[in-house]
Design a protein around this motif. Structure first.
Motif, PDB file in Angstrom:
ATOM      1  N   LYS A 145       1.383  15.459  -8.873  1.00  0.00           N
ATOM      2  CA  LYS A 145      -0.550  14.848  -9.255  1.00  0.00           C
ATOM      3  C   LYS A 145      -0.281  13.581  -9.189  1.00  0.00           C
ATOM      4  O   LYS A 145       0.852  12.513  -8.939  1.00  0.00           O
ATOM      5  CB  LYS A 145       0.281  15.449 -11.278  1.00  0.00           C
ATOM      6  N   PRO A 146      -1.304  13.079  -9.774  1.00  0.00           N
ATOM      7  CA  PRO A 146      -2.421  12.991 -10.002  1.00  0.00           C
ATOM      8  C   PRO A 146      -3.297  13.772  -8.610  1.00  0.00           C
ATOM      9  O   PRO A 146      -2.590  13.903  -7.354  1.00  0.00           O
ATOM     10  CB  PRO A 146      -2.873  11.908 -10.131  1.00  0.00           C
ATOM     11  N   ILE A 147      -4.190  14.413  -9.317  1.00  0.00           N
ATOM     12  CA  ILE A 147      -5.315  15.221  -7.986  1.00  0.00           C
ATOM     13  C   ILE A 147      -6.627  14.125  -8.485  1.00  0.00           C
ATOM     14  O   ILE A 147      -6.615  14.504  -9.197  1.00  0.00           O
ATOM     15  CB  ILE A 147      -5.257  16.540  -8.178  1.00  0.00           C
ATOM     16  N   PRO A 148      -6.518  13.582  -7.341  1.00  0.00           N
ATOM     17  CA  PRO A 148      -7.921  12.488  -6.825  1.00  0.00           C
ATOM     18  C   PRO A 148      -9.090  13.879  -7.061  1.00  0.00           C
ATOM     19  O   PRO A 148      -8.823  14.579  -6.244  1.00  0.00           O
ATOM     20  CB  PRO A 148      -7.928  11.608  -6.510  1.00  0.00           C
ATOM     21  N   HIS A 149     -10.180  13.016  -7.420  1.00  0.00           N
ATOM     22  CA  HIS A 149     -11.756  13.343  -7.578  1.00  0.00           C
ATOM     23  C   HIS A 149     -11.772  13.347  -5.806  1.00  0.00           C
ATOM     24  O   HIS A 149     -11.789  12.721  -4.930  1.00  0.00           O
ATOM     25  CB  HIS A 149     -12.856  12.808  -8.137  1.00  0.00           C
ATOM     26  N   GLY A 162       6.030  11.087   1.295  1.00  0.00           N
ATOM     27  CA  GLY A 162       5.184  11.919  -0.197  1.00  0.00           C
ATOM     28  C   GLY A 162       5.335  10.959  -1.695  1.00  0.00           C
ATOM     29  O   GLY A 162       4.399  10.848  -2.548  1.00  0.00           O
ATOM     30  N   ALA A 163       6.385   9.981  -1.943  1.00  0.00           N
ATOM     31  CA  ALA A 163       6.770   9.804  -2.640  1.00  0.00           C
ATOM     32  C   ALA A 163       5.618   8.799  -3.047  1.00  0.00           C
ATOM     33  O   ALA A 163       5.009   8.712  -4.146  1.00  0.00           O
ATOM     34  CB  ALA A 163       7.633   9.004  -2.880  1.00  0.00           C
ATOM     35  N   THR A 164       5.669   7.798  -2.213  1.00  0.00           N
ATOM     36  CA  THR A 164       4.647   6.470  -1.919  1.00  0.00           C
ATOM     37  C   THR A 164       2.788   6.971  -2.259  1.00  0.00           C
ATOM     38  O   THR A 164       2.446   6.422  -2.503  1.00  0.00           O
ATOM     39  CB  THR A 164       4.767   5.764  -0.568  1.00  0.00           C
ATOM     40  N   ALA A 165       2.744   8.310  -1.722  1.00  0.00           N
ATOM     41  CA  ALA A 165       1.488   8.776  -1.105  1.00  0.00           C
ATOM     42  C   ALA A 165       1.223   9.288  -2.943  1.00  0.00           C
ATOM     43  O   ALA A 165      -0.155   8.653  -3.724  1.00  0.00           O
ATOM     44  CB  ALA A 165       1.133  10.119  -0.817  1.00  0.00           C
ATOM     45  N   VAL A 166       2.328   9.721  -3.648  1.00  0.00           N
ATOM     46  CA  VAL A 166       1.524   9.863  -4.870  1.00  0.00           C
ATOM     47  C   VAL A 166       1.437   8.366  -5.366  1.00  0.00           C
ATOM     48  O   VAL A 166       0.717   8.364  -6.341  1.00  0.00           O
ATOM     49  CB  VAL A 166       3.197  10.171  -5.828  1.00  0.00           C
ATOM     50  N   PHE A 167       2.083   7.318  -5.568  1.00  0.00           N
ATOM     51  CA  PHE A 167       1.718   6.326  -5.933  1.00  0.00           C
ATOM     52  C   PHE A 167       0.485   5.479  -4.942  1.00  0.00           C
ATOM     53  O   PHE A 167      -0.206   4.374  -6.312  1.00  0.00           O
ATOM     54  CB  PHE A 167       3.128   5.033  -5.877  1.00  0.00           C
ATOM     55  N   ILE A 168       0.511   5.765  -4.409  1.00  0.00           N
ATOM     56  CA  ILE A 168      -0.589   4.964  -3.635  1.00  0.00           C
ATOM     57  C   ILE A 168      -2.141   5.622  -4.356  1.00  0.00           C
ATOM     58  O   ILE A 168      -3.369   5.080  -5.028  1.00  0.00           O
ATOM     59  CB  ILE A 168      -1.067   5.010  -2.346  1.00  0.00           C
ATOM     60  N   LEU A 169      -1.683   7.125  -4.953  1.00  0.00           N
ATOM     61  CA  LEU A 169      -3.240   8.424  -5.126  1.00  0.00           C
ATOM     62  C   LEU A 169      -2.941   7.628  -6.804  1.00  0.00           C
ATOM     63  O   LEU A 169      -3.680   7.351  -7.506  1.00  0.00           O
ATOM     64  CB  LEU A 169      -2.846   9.558  -5.312  1.00  0.00           C
ATOM     65  N   GLU A 170      -2.042   7.433  -7.397  1.00  0.00           N
ATOM     66  CA  GLU A 170      -1.910   6.695  -8.729  1.00  0.00           C
ATOM     67  C   GLU A 170      -2.724   5.164  -8.752  1.00  0.00           C
ATOM     68  O   GLU A 170      -3.911   5.169  -9.968  1.00  0.00           O
ATOM     69  CB  GLU A 170      -0.561   6.513  -9.395  1.00  0.00           C
ATOM     70  N   SER A 171      -2.385   4.219  -7.907  1.00  0.00           N
ATOM     71  CA  SER A 171      -3.310   2.992  -7.453  1.00  0.00           C
ATOM     72  C   SER A 171      -5.162   3.708  -7.516  1.00  0.00           C
ATOM     73  O   SER A 171      -5.536   2.918  -7.941  1.00  0.00           O
ATOM     74  CB  SER A 171      -2.744   2.321  -6.691  1.00  0.00           C
ATOM     75  N   ALA A 172      -5.095   4.683  -6.766  1.00  0.00           N
ATOM     76  CA  ALA A 172      -6.489   4.800  -6.190  1.00  0.00           C
ATOM     77  C   ALA A 172      -7.236   4.985  -7.307  1.00  0.00           C
ATOM     78  O   ALA A 172      -8.636   4.850  -7.831  1.00  0.00           O
ATOM     79  CB  ALA A 172      -6.724   5.597  -5.107  1.00  0.00           C
ATOM     80  N   VAL A 173      -6.829   6.351  -8.151  1.00  0.00           N
ATOM     81  CA  VAL A 173      -7.325   7.018  -9.298  1.00  0.00           C
ATOM     82  C   VAL A 173      -8.136   6.207 -10.167  1.00  0.00           C
ATOM     83  O   VAL A 173      -8.914   6.231 -10.795  1.00  0.00           O
ATOM     84  CB  VAL A 173      -6.328   8.376  -9.912  1.00  0.00           C
ATOM     85  N   SER A 174      -7.281   5.014 -10.496  1.00  0.00           N
ATOM     86  CA  SER A 174      -6.952   4.342 -11.505  1.00  0.00           C
ATOM     87  C   SER A 174      -8.744   3.053 -11.407  1.00  0.00           C
ATOM     88  O   SER A 174      -9.383   2.842 -12.128  1.00  0.00           O
ATOM     89  CB  SER A 174      -6.729   3.429 -11.671  1.00  0.00           C
ATOM     90  N   LYS A 175      -8.873   3.548  -9.798  1.00  0.00           N
ATOM     91  CA  LYS A 175      -9.812   2.388  -9.392  1.00  0.00           C
ATOM     92  C   LYS A 175     -11.445   3.431  -9.020  1.00  0.00           C
ATOM     93  O   LYS A 175     -12.099   2.884  -8.466  1.00  0.00           O
ATOM     94  CB  LYS A 175      -9.372   1.251  -8.046  1.00  0.00           C
ATOM     95  N   GLY A 432     -19.917   7.674 -10.134  1.00  0.00           N
ATOM     96  CA  GLY A 432     -19.397   8.034  -8.240  1.00  0.00           C
ATOM     97  C   GLY A 432     -18.991   6.316  -8.129  1.00  0.00           C
ATOM     98  O   GLY A 432     -19.370   5.572  -7.195  1.00  0.00           O
ATOM     99  N   HIS A 433     -18.918   5.519  -9.596  1.00  0.00           N
ATOM    100  CA  HIS A 433     -18.172   3.527  -8.398  1.00  0.00           C
ATOM    101  C   HIS A 433     -16.977   3.663  -8.517  1.00  0.00           C
ATOM    102  O   HIS A 433     -16.261   4.060  -9.302  1.00  0.00           O
ATOM    103  CB  HIS A 433     -19.312   2.957  -9.989  1.00  0.00           C
ATOM    104  N   VAL A 434     -16.669   2.402  -8.075  1.00  0.00           N
ATOM    105  CA  VAL A 434     -15.216   1.734  -8.216  1.00  0.00           C
ATOM    106  C   VAL A 434     -14.633   0.325  -9.004  1.00  0.00           C
ATOM    107  O   VAL A 434     -16.502   0.035  -8.800  1.00  0.00           O
ATOM    108  CB  VAL A 434     -14.407   1.402  -6.463  1.00  0.00           C
ATOM    109  N   ASN A 435     -13.538   0.401  -9.486  1.00  0.00           N
ATOM    110  CA  ASN A 435     -13.691  -1.213  -9.911  1.00  0.00           C
ATOM    111  C   ASN A 435     -12.933  -2.142  -9.514  1.00  0.00           C
ATOM    112  O   ASN A 435     -11.454  -1.362  -9.214  1.00  0.00           O
ATOM    113  CB  ASN A 435     -13.363  -0.052 -11.765  1.00  0.00           C
TER     114      ASN A 435
END
Length: 687
Positions: A145-149, A162-175, A432-435
């Motif tokens: 996890k996370p599972i993004p939209h 794989g681990a870096t992908a998870v951390f990049i997803l964390e960063s992306a989801v928060s935005k 549907g926006h980013v921040n």
């Protein structure tokens, strides 16, 4: 070997699935179920009767024919499972989560090779081993996890870790960044990052596919494939950003020239990305920020309006944009007065436009509308709006949402209060926006986007380059190492690169007579030692035969001296061009200011041969010292076009002389009319 069974399997079996969702085998079943996988989901577990509501299959022989298998078992069991499932159960896609293969031991590498051979034999797609899985809108075959939209309008993300992908997803989801697919290729023995890009390119449909690709790369296995398909996708309208990790190893360990001391594997990566039009990023935050920028409408120009209710962030954003070569132009006086009438007393309308902390949704709307409709020189609008916790921001963000849908100019939302106004920010993102929560991070990422050139023309420019002569010279060289100055001169002449008249000799008489013919002042340089200046092997501005003869005698006594070169003394801006051969990438060409500046400042720009004229000009313009080249403080600039043409000619020479492993021309002397090579060295390896 990407196939339908991998992308849209009608049935999936998890080998090693369990009820323990805190382990990969259980977590991957959970994610498939929560992702509402529409096909038939099966689980092999000899110890359980039921796994998360799914009847367990105790023996793989009981498994019906299945499209795809996910293996979460010890590495030593994987090859036998793959062989049996491919042969007996018609499985044609495998995702191997398990580690313990080639990334760890030689024995593991043998297991991995056996799996690859089996998959290739039966026409099976293979993701992994040693990965987190594959996440698409059809199946959530990941254990993390996370599972993004997930949405067709989201980005495609391909990661070698794989681990870096998870951390990049964390960063992306928060935005608020959404995704179309996430590929964790692991060891990538069959399907690597280049293979995924190839599939996306060859099967691209602008109406159906994502227009944004984000990459995290640890090893570029096939630079040519990456270059070709990234360039092709970008020309089809896609935008690509990437991190290349592990590029800091210095290339200077065995270097014997200025070029070798500066060039590194990182130079090759930089050159490859520039040639392809890939935006290079250096952190997770920067990559996901660039991804968010890519989701906004494209725009041309570098002029920004900043609308803020807090002065400090507006000033920091202005500074960061200016540092990146962008503009925050002041409002004309008459328009500023007109806008002031619509805002609260005390508001600043200088740009940044500060509507004050007490400004409300109506003032934000007025400022945005003014930038959209009245300011013709503004290309995009940046809005900074947070809260100290005194008021809720639902109405303000609702205005921002509507304006982002209505306005033709892109609006960059900078909403810093992700904790204090967390609910309001989340509601905004759900629309549907980013921040962009940090204004300086946004400006830094935007700078990288704006500085990235379009994909380069891949044609080799041969006009004026005598390729047959170049090959005759190279073929005639019998020994590896630095070649004689006369051969260097011939190669440069064959490429149409102007050189200063010179003579190399062991005869003092010949050297002095040549100087008389070409006219004083002249330059004398020792031939033999690699670094002439370090041993006192360069004498400038020699104005008489007597001094020249004395310098000749002195230089011939220097260690390793084999002769003396004499040249006509020229003046001009000192420039540098170099090249170094990088395995798999080819020749990396460097340019910059010459003389000692190339060593001390290391202000160089890199490109991947062969180069087009537009690429060479882009390289020159990207130098920090470009103002010197252009001309500053009353100093006239150099002939930039001739400098660019010489860079192109050198890259063509290298294209047809791959035996050249290292070279530099330092300096070239340039003025408003001419650019002439004064000193050059070329190292050849025939093997």
């Amino acid at each position: 070997m990407i196939n339908k069974q991998l992308l849209q399997p009608e049935s999936i079996v998890v080998v090693g699935g369990s009820n323990n969702i805190h382990k990969p085998g259980g977590a991957i079943v959970r994610n498939l179920l929560e992702g509402k996988y529409a096909g038939e989901l099966r689980v092999i577990n000899p110890k359980e009767e039921e796994v998360q509501g799914i009847p367990a299959i105790h023996d793989v022989k009981e498994l019906p024919p299945t499209d795809m298998a996910i293996l979460v078992v010890a590495a030593r069991f994987c090859p036998d499972y793959v062989e049996y499932l491919a042969k007996e159960k018609q499985v044609r896609a495998f995702i191997i989560i398990s580690a313990g293969f080639g990334e760890e031991t030689a024995e593991g590498a043998k297991l991995e090779q056996r799996i690859v051979d089996i998959c290739n034999q039966y026409g099976c797609a293979l993701i992994g081993p040693n990965c987190i899985g594959l996440l698409t809108r059809h199946h959530h075959s990941v254990f993390t996890k996370p599972i993004p939209h997930l949405t067709p309008q989201g980005v495609d993300f391909i990661s070698g870790s794989g681990a870096t992908a998870v951390f990049i997803l964390e960063s992306a989801v928060s935005k608020g960044l959404s995704f179309n697919s996430v590929w964790s290729v692991g060891n990538g023995r069959q399907i690597g990052i280049e293979t995924v890009l190839e599939y996306m390119d060859e099967n691209f449909d602008a109406e159906r596919d994502s227009m944004v690709k984000l990459l995290y790369i640890e090893n570029i296995a096939d630079p040519d494939k990456l270059l070709y398909h990234a360039t092709s996708l970008i020309r089809k309208g896609c935008r690509i950003a990437a991190i290349k990790a592990g590029s800091s190893e210095s290339g200077s360990r065995a270097a014997s020239s200025h070029t070798g001391a500066i060039a590194s594997s990182d130079s090759a990566v930089e050159a490859l990305f520039r040639k392809a039009g890939i935006v290079r990023c250096f952190s997770r935050e920067e990559l996901t920020t660039v991804g968010c920028i890519f989701t906004l409408p494209r725009f041309n120009g570098r002029n920004f309006a900043i609308v803020t209710h807090a002065g400090g962030p507006g000033v920091m954003l202005t500074d960061a944009l200016s540092k990146g070569g962008m503009n925050v132009p002041p409002l004309p006086h008459d328009l500023a007065e007109e806008l002031k009438e619509q805002l609260l007393p005390g508001s600043s309308v200088a740009n940044p436009i500060d509507i004050l902390a007490t400004g409300g949704p109506e003032h934000l709307a007025a400022a945005i509308d003014f930038c959209e409709n009245k300011l013709d020189n503004i290309d995009a609008i940046m809005v900074i709006f947070g809260t100290p916790g005194l008021v809720q921001l639902y109405s303000v963000y609702d205005v921002l949402h509507k304006k982002m849908l209505e306005c033709k100019k892109p609006i960059f939302p900078i909403l810093p209060s992700v904790n204090t106004a967390g609910e309001e920010v989340q509601e905004f993102l759900h629309k549907g926006h980013v921040n962009f929560s940090d204004e300086v991070t946004l400006a830094t990422a935007l700078t990288q986007v704006m500085r990235t050139p379009a994909p380069a023309d891949q044609q080799v420019t041969i006009h004026g380059v005598d390729v047959p002569r170049i090959r005759r010279i190279i073929d005639g060289i019998k020994e590896d190492g630095y070649i004689a100055p006369a051969l260097v001169h011939e190669l440069l002449d064959s490429a149409g690169i102007p050189t200063v008249p010179e003579l190399v000799s062991t005869s003092k008489q010949e050297v002095a007579d040549f100087a008389e013919r070409c006219g004083y002042p002249v330059v004398a340089k020792v031939v033999g030692p690699v670094h002439k200046s370090d041993v006192g092997g360069v004498a400038l501005n020699i104005r008489s035969r007597q001094v020249l003869e004395a310098e000749f005698d002195r230089m011939m006594q220097l260690p390793e001296a084999t002769g003396v070169m004499v040249q006509k003394m020229l003046r001009g801006t000192e420039l540098f061009i170099g090249a170094k051969y990088e395995k798999r990438f080819g020749h990396v060409v460097l340019c910059g200011l010459g003389g000692i500046f190339v060593e001390v400042l290391k202000d160089v720009s890199s490109g991947l041969a062969p180069l087009s004229l537009a690429e060479a000009q882009s390289m020159i313009h990207s130098l920090r010292g470009y103002k010197i080249i252009k001309g500053t403080r009353g100093q006239s600039g150099i002939n930039e076009r001739k400098y660019a043409e010489i860079i192109v000619r050198l890259s063509t020479l290298l294209r047809f002389a791959t035996e050249i492993k290292e070279m530099d021309i330092n300096p070239l002397l340039a003025d408003a009319e001419n650019v002439i090579a004064v000193d050059a060295r070329i190292r050849v390896e025939k093997a």
